[in-house]
Motif scaffolding. Structure first.
Motif, PDB file in Angstrom:
ATOM      1  N   LEU A  26       0.773   7.119   2.203  1.00 57.46           N
ATOM      2  CA  LEU A  26       2.070   6.560   2.621  1.00 57.46           C
ATOM      3  C   LEU A  26       2.649   5.590   1.592  1.00 57.46           C
ATOM      4  O   LEU A  26       3.726   5.051   1.780  1.00 57.46           O
ATOM      5  N   GLY A  27       1.889   5.350   0.504  1.00 57.47           N
ATOM      6  CA  GLY A  27       2.377   4.476  -0.551  1.00 57.47           C
ATOM      7  C   GLY A  27       1.911   3.046  -0.459  1.00 57.47           C
ATOM      8  O   GLY A  27       2.325   2.195  -1.246  1.00 57.47           O
ATOM      9  N   ASP A  28       1.050   2.748   0.508  1.00 59.97           N
ATOM     10  CA  ASP A  28       0.537   1.398   0.645  1.00 59.97           C
ATOM     11  C   ASP A  28      -0.567   1.141  -0.379  1.00 59.97           C
ATOM     12  O   ASP A  28      -1.111   2.063  -0.979  1.00 59.97           O
ATOM     13  N   ARG A  29      -0.885  -0.118  -0.570  1.00 64.05           N
ATOM     14  CA  ARG A  29      -1.991  -0.515  -1.435  1.00 64.05           C
ATOM     15  C   ARG A  29      -3.165  -0.890  -0.544  1.00 64.05           C
ATOM     16  O   ARG A  29      -2.973  -1.477   0.524  1.00 64.05           O
ATOM     17  N   VAL A  30      -4.368  -0.535  -0.987  1.00 64.38           N
ATOM     18  CA  VAL A  30      -5.547  -0.688  -0.139  1.00 64.38           C
ATOM     19  C   VAL A  30      -6.689  -1.311  -0.926  1.00 64.38           C
ATOM     20  O   VAL A  30      -6.998  -0.877  -2.037  1.00 64.38           O
ATOM     21  N   ALA A  31      -7.326  -2.319  -0.333  1.00 65.15           N
ATOM     22  CA  ALA A  31      -8.563  -2.880  -0.860  1.00 65.15           C
ATOM     23  C   ALA A  31      -9.678  -2.459   0.087  1.00 65.15           C
ATOM     24  O   ALA A  31      -9.544  -2.594   1.307  1.00 65.15           O
ATOM     25  N   VAL A  32     -10.754  -1.921  -0.460  1.00 60.55           N
ATOM     26  CA  VAL A  32     -11.871  -1.477   0.361  1.00 60.55           C
ATOM     27  C   VAL A  32     -13.147  -2.158  -0.097  1.00 60.55           C
ATOM     28  O   VAL A  32     -13.306  -2.494  -1.259  1.00 60.55           O
ATOM     29  N   THR A  33     -14.050  -2.359   0.854  1.00 59.69           N
ATOM     30  CA  THR A  33     -15.372  -2.887   0.545  1.00 59.69           C
ATOM     31  C   THR A  33     -16.394  -1.889   1.052  1.00 59.69           C
ATOM     32  O   THR A  33     -16.124  -1.114   1.958  1.00 59.69           O
TER      33      THR A  33
END
Length: 82
Positions: A26-33
């Motif tokens: 959707l164009g969002d930015r994501v930080a994952v752990t």
């Protein structure tokens, strides 16, 4: 305007990966752990690009969660969804 999402916990499979994948599409930015940085990157490589931040260990305690949010704000200048 895109949002910034932080997804805590082991993310290599399941709901966390699906949620991150949808946000990235959707164009969002994501930080994952998660436990294995390489597996996280591989799991999301087809949709990631510059909008993915992989932070390493699980954010399972308050200090690590706070550090994760701090690193995300440094990278993307905001956090909308945790």
């Amino acid at each position: 305007m895109s949002k910034v999402m932080v997804d805590h916990g082991r993310m290599q499979r399941g709901i966390g990966t699906s949620t991150a994948r949808t946000a990235l599409r959707l164009g969002d930015r994501v930080a994952v752990t998660g436990g294995n940085i390489d597996e996280l990157r591989e799991a999301l490589a087809d949709v990631a690009g510059e909008r993915l931040l992989v932070i390493g260990p699980n954010a399972c305690d308050q200090q690590t969660a706070n550090e994760t949010v701090h690193l995300t704000r440094q990278a993307f200048r905001q956090v909308n969804i945790q």
